[in-house]
Design a protein around this motif. Structure first.
Motif, PDB file in Angstrom:
ATOM      1  N   ILE A  34       9.210  14.958  -7.910  1.00 55.35           N
ATOM      2  CA  ILE A  34       8.898  13.648  -8.494  1.00 55.35           C
ATOM      3  C   ILE A  34       9.116  12.536  -7.478  1.00 55.35           C
ATOM      4  O   ILE A  34       8.297  11.614  -7.347  1.00 55.35           O
ATOM      5  CB  ILE A  34       9.759  13.427  -9.756  1.00 55.35           C
ATOM      6  CG1 ILE A  34       9.348  14.402 -10.855  1.00 55.35           C
ATOM      7  CG2 ILE A  34       9.621  11.990 -10.247  1.00 55.35           C
ATOM      8  CD1 ILE A  34      10.239  14.344 -12.087  1.00 55.35           C
ATOM      9  N   VAL A  35      10.225  12.615  -6.732  1.00 59.15           N
ATOM     10  CA  VAL A  35      10.495  11.600  -5.703  1.00 59.15           C
ATOM     11  C   VAL A  35       9.413  11.620  -4.628  1.00 59.15           C
ATOM     12  O   VAL A  35       8.960  10.567  -4.147  1.00 59.15           O
ATOM     13  CB  VAL A  35      11.892  11.828  -5.101  1.00 59.15           C
ATOM     14  CG1 VAL A  35      12.099  10.943  -3.877  1.00 59.15           C
ATOM     15  CG2 VAL A  35      12.970  11.553  -6.133  1.00 59.15           C
ATOM     16  N   LEU A  39       7.062   8.455  -3.661  1.00 59.22           N
ATOM     17  CA  LEU A  39       6.957   7.921  -2.296  1.00 59.22           C
ATOM     18  C   LEU A  39       5.512   7.967  -1.802  1.00 59.22           C
ATOM     19  O   LEU A  39       5.037   7.021  -1.158  1.00 59.22           O
ATOM     20  CB  LEU A  39       7.865   8.724  -1.363  1.00 59.22           C
ATOM     21  CG  LEU A  39       9.375   8.591  -1.599  1.00 59.22           C
ATOM     22  CD1 LEU A  39      10.142   9.487  -0.635  1.00 59.22           C
ATOM     23  CD2 LEU A  39       9.810   7.139  -1.436  1.00 59.22           C
ATOM     24  N   LEU A  40       4.798   9.065  -2.106  1.00 60.15           N
ATOM     25  CA  LEU A  40       3.398   9.152  -1.710  1.00 60.15           C
ATOM     26  C   LEU A  40       2.566   8.066  -2.385  1.00 60.15           C
ATOM     27  O   LEU A  40       1.700   7.441  -1.754  1.00 60.15           O
ATOM     28  CB  LEU A  40       2.853  10.538  -2.057  1.00 60.15           C
ATOM     29  CG  LEU A  40       1.376  10.799  -1.702  1.00 60.15           C
ATOM     30  CD1 LEU A  40       1.148  10.662  -0.209  1.00 60.15           C
ATOM     31  CD2 LEU A  40       0.966  12.185  -2.191  1.00 60.15           C
ATOM     32  N   ALA A  41       2.845   7.811  -3.672  1.00 60.40           N
ATOM     33  CA  ALA A  41       2.111   6.759  -4.383  1.00 60.40           C
ATOM     34  C   ALA A  41       2.396   5.386  -3.785  1.00 60.40           C
ATOM     35  O   ALA A  41       1.488   4.555  -3.643  1.00 60.40           O
ATOM     36  CB  ALA A  41       2.476   6.784  -5.866  1.00 60.40           C
ATOM     37  N   TRP A  46       0.489   0.862  -0.722  1.00 65.97           N
ATOM     38  CA  TRP A  46       0.688  -0.093   0.376  1.00 65.97           C
ATOM     39  C   TRP A  46      -0.506  -0.099   1.322  1.00 65.97           C
ATOM     40  O   TRP A  46      -0.959  -1.174   1.746  1.00 65.97           O
ATOM     41  CB  TRP A  46       1.966   0.255   1.128  1.00 65.97           C
ATOM     42  CG  TRP A  46       2.239  -0.671   2.279  1.00 65.97           C
ATOM     43  CD1 TRP A  46       2.804  -1.916   2.227  1.00 65.97           C
ATOM     44  CD2 TRP A  46       1.941  -0.421   3.659  1.00 65.97           C
ATOM     45  NE1 TRP A  46       2.881  -2.460   3.476  1.00 65.97           N
ATOM     46  CE2 TRP A  46       2.354  -1.566   4.386  1.00 65.97           C
ATOM     47  CE3 TRP A  46       1.375   0.643   4.340  1.00 65.97           C
ATOM     48  CZ2 TRP A  46       2.210  -1.662   5.753  1.00 65.97           C
ATOM     49  CZ3 TRP A  46       1.233   0.550   5.717  1.00 65.97           C
ATOM     50  CH2 TRP A  46       1.644  -0.578   6.407  1.00 65.97           C
ATOM     51  N   LEU A  47      -1.021   1.081   1.651  1.00 65.90           N
ATOM     52  CA  LEU A  47      -2.169   1.149   2.550  1.00 65.90           C
ATOM     53  C   LEU A  47      -3.411   0.504   1.933  1.00 65.90           C
ATOM     54  O   LEU A  47      -4.129  -0.253   2.594  1.00 65.90           O
ATOM     55  CB  LEU A  47      -2.462   2.612   2.915  1.00 65.90           C
ATOM     56  CG  LEU A  47      -1.429   3.305   3.815  1.00 65.90           C
ATOM     57  CD1 LEU A  47      -1.800   4.781   3.991  1.00 65.90           C
ATOM     58  CD2 LEU A  47      -1.354   2.612   5.171  1.00 65.90           C
ATOM     59  N   LEU A  48      -3.651   0.793   0.649  1.00 64.37           N
ATOM     60  CA  LEU A  48      -4.822   0.202  -0.013  1.00 64.37           C
ATOM     61  C   LEU A  48      -4.675  -1.308  -0.143  1.00 64.37           C
ATOM     62  O   LEU A  48      -5.646  -2.050   0.073  1.00 64.37           O
ATOM     63  CB  LEU A  48      -5.021   0.849  -1.383  1.00 64.37           C
ATOM     64  CG  LEU A  48      -5.439   2.324  -1.363  1.00 64.37           C
ATOM     65  CD1 LEU A  48      -5.532   2.868  -2.782  1.00 64.37           C
ATOM     66  CD2 LEU A  48      -6.768   2.520  -0.643  1.00 64.37           C
ATOM     67  N   VAL A 150      -2.946   4.003  -9.385  1.00 73.35           N
ATOM     68  CA  VAL A 150      -1.844   4.748  -8.759  1.00 73.35           C
ATOM     69  C   VAL A 150      -0.724   5.000  -9.763  1.00 73.35           C
ATOM     70  O   VAL A 150      -0.139   6.099  -9.807  1.00 73.35           O
ATOM     71  CB  VAL A 150      -1.331   3.982  -7.531  1.00 73.35           C
ATOM     72  CG1 VAL A 150      -0.053   4.638  -6.986  1.00 73.35           C
ATOM     73  CG2 VAL A 150      -2.398   3.948  -6.438  1.00 73.35           C
ATOM     74  N   LEU A 151      -0.415   4.007 -10.604  1.00 76.23           N
ATOM     75  CA  LEU A 151       0.632   4.191 -11.605  1.00 76.23           C
ATOM     76  C   LEU A 151       0.253   5.278 -12.612  1.00 76.23           C
ATOM     77  O   LEU A 151       1.082   6.136 -12.954  1.00 76.23           O
ATOM     78  CB  LEU A 151       0.882   2.869 -12.330  1.00 76.23           C
ATOM     79  CG  LEU A 151       1.917   2.898 -13.463  1.00 76.23           C
ATOM     80  CD1 LEU A 151       3.289   3.285 -12.913  1.00 76.23           C
ATOM     81  CD2 LEU A 151       1.977   1.555 -14.172  1.00 76.23           C
ATOM     82  N   VAL A 152      -0.980   5.275 -13.069  1.00 79.56           N
ATOM     83  CA  VAL A 152      -1.417   6.319 -14.016  1.00 79.56           C
ATOM     84  C   VAL A 152      -1.340   7.688 -13.360  1.00 79.56           C
ATOM     85  O   VAL A 152      -0.912   8.672 -13.987  1.00 79.56           O
ATOM     86  CB  VAL A 152      -2.840   6.006 -14.511  1.00 79.56           C
ATOM     87  CG1 VAL A 152      -3.415   7.179 -15.311  1.00 79.56           C
ATOM     88  CG2 VAL A 152      -2.832   4.750 -15.371  1.00 79.56           C
TER      89      VAL A 152
END
Length: 362
Positions: A34-35, A39-41, A46-48, A150-152
């Motif tokens: 999950i972590v 972090l990937l999200a 941030w990149l987008l 990203v949140l979904v």
């Protein structure tokens, strides 16, 4: 009695600290996964967001930034030249010129070296500010959309890691989306139309537009409603989804268009000469000089009517300056015609013939 050796040989039972597979799965593996997804999200978001800011944040001169900088190559003389988009602009454009099809375009006008008046510089600065505000609005909408997606995605992945079946959630979301699509078609259409209008920069605050049912100055542009104030001061609220066409009189440049009626008793050649000479003298002085980009030009005799003929004259002006130029040119040409004795048709008004009253017997 026990001796010291016997006491040393006694061993105390130690607790079994080894975790079972279930405990390791729930206390170590799943939290770590999950972590990692969180972090990937965050990195993807941030990149987008950085890419959106790079594209939508205007440069200091009001122009839009490039996502990647131009590639440059060093020529034989040591000068740096652009590889991307080379040859887009030429240095020999010293005036207004037509494109290959022979028509006047905004690109050809932008290449001209005509000095802009102070009023036009202020208008250009306001237009740049409007463009910057539009890009910031688009960037805010895009970043909100990216954050939501990203949140979904993170929530669905977390539920899947925890062993929850996410298929019913996805199916329910699809059903809710279809229901909202059918129930709020007008709202969705207005929102999408407003979004595309912002992307395409069809009009902005301060532009004089014709939206079909309403014509006037744009006072507010939203994702659902565009408000337009007409000449009488009425504020019209137009739904973006109902706008089928847009005529923008304030983009790039305008054209002063004159149709001058002349009586058949006047000399055609003399009237044409006086009209163009008067227009050129007016174009050399203020207030018309600062309004013009090119012209004026006399197209000649445009129409031969039953009781008069008309001259057509055009002049390319800065945006929103065409109407003031038309009014001033009409005034000066009419005064010049009056001084030269060139009459307009029906100087005393249209002739009215009395109608013979019909008796009841007839």
């Amino acid at each position: 009695m026990r001796t010291v050796a016997d006491v040393n040989e006694l061993t105390l039972p130690l607790p079994d600290l080894a975790m079972s597979d279930v405990m390791q799965e729930w206390l170590v593996n799943k939290p770590v996964m999950i972590v990692v997804y969180i972090l990937l999200a965050l990195v993807v978001r941030w990149l987008l967001h950085r890419g959106i800011d790079r594209v939508t944040t205007p440069a200091p001169d009001g122009s839009t930034r490039r996502l990647w900088p131009r590639r440059r190559a060093r020529s034989e003389g040591g000068a740096l030249t652009d590889v991307d988009g080379a040859g887009d602009e030429s240095d020999d454009d010293t005036g207004v010129s037509a494109d290959e099809s022979g028509g006047l375009t905004a690109e050809s006008l932008n290449k001209s070296n005509h000095r802009k008046p102070a009023e036009q510089a202020i208008a250009d600065r306001k237009r740049a500010e409007r463009r910057a505000q539009r890009m910031l609005t688009i960037g805010s909408v895009l970043k909100s959309l990216v954050s939501f997606v990203v949140l979904v995605w993170v929530i669905l992945q977390t539920l899947a890691i925890l062993g929850v079946n996410v298929a019913p959630f996805i199916a329910s979301a699809g059903i809710v989306g279809v229901a909202l699509g059918f129930g709020a078609q007008a709202l969705v259409r207005d929102f999408l139309s407003g979004l595309f209008m912002l992307f395409e920069d069809q009009y902005g605050v301060g532009d004089w537009v014709d939206l079909g049912d309403a014509e006037g100055t744009v006072e507010n542009v939203g994702l659902r409603i565009t408000s337009v104030r007409d000449l009488h001061g009425t504020l019209w609220y137009c739904r973006n989804g109902d706008i089928q066409r847009v005529g923008n009189y304030s983009q790039d440049f305008g054209v002063a268009f004159l149709e001058i009626p002349v009586s058949y008793g006047a000399d055609i050649d003399r009237a044409c000469t006086i009209a163009i000479d008067t227009a050129k003298r007016a174009a050399a002085r203020e207030p018309i000089r600062s309004n013009l980009i090119s012209g004026p030009e006399l197209a000649g005799v445009n129409e031969l009517g039953a009781d008069s003929w008309s001259l057509r004259m055009t002049a390319v002006t800065h945006a929103n300056m065409q109407w003031a130029t038309e009014r001033e040119l009409r005034r000066r040409i009419r005064n010049a015609f009056a001084e030269a004795g060139i009459d307009a048709p029906y100087q005393q008004g249209l002739p009215v013939s009395p109608m013979k009253a019909l008796s009841p017997a007839e």
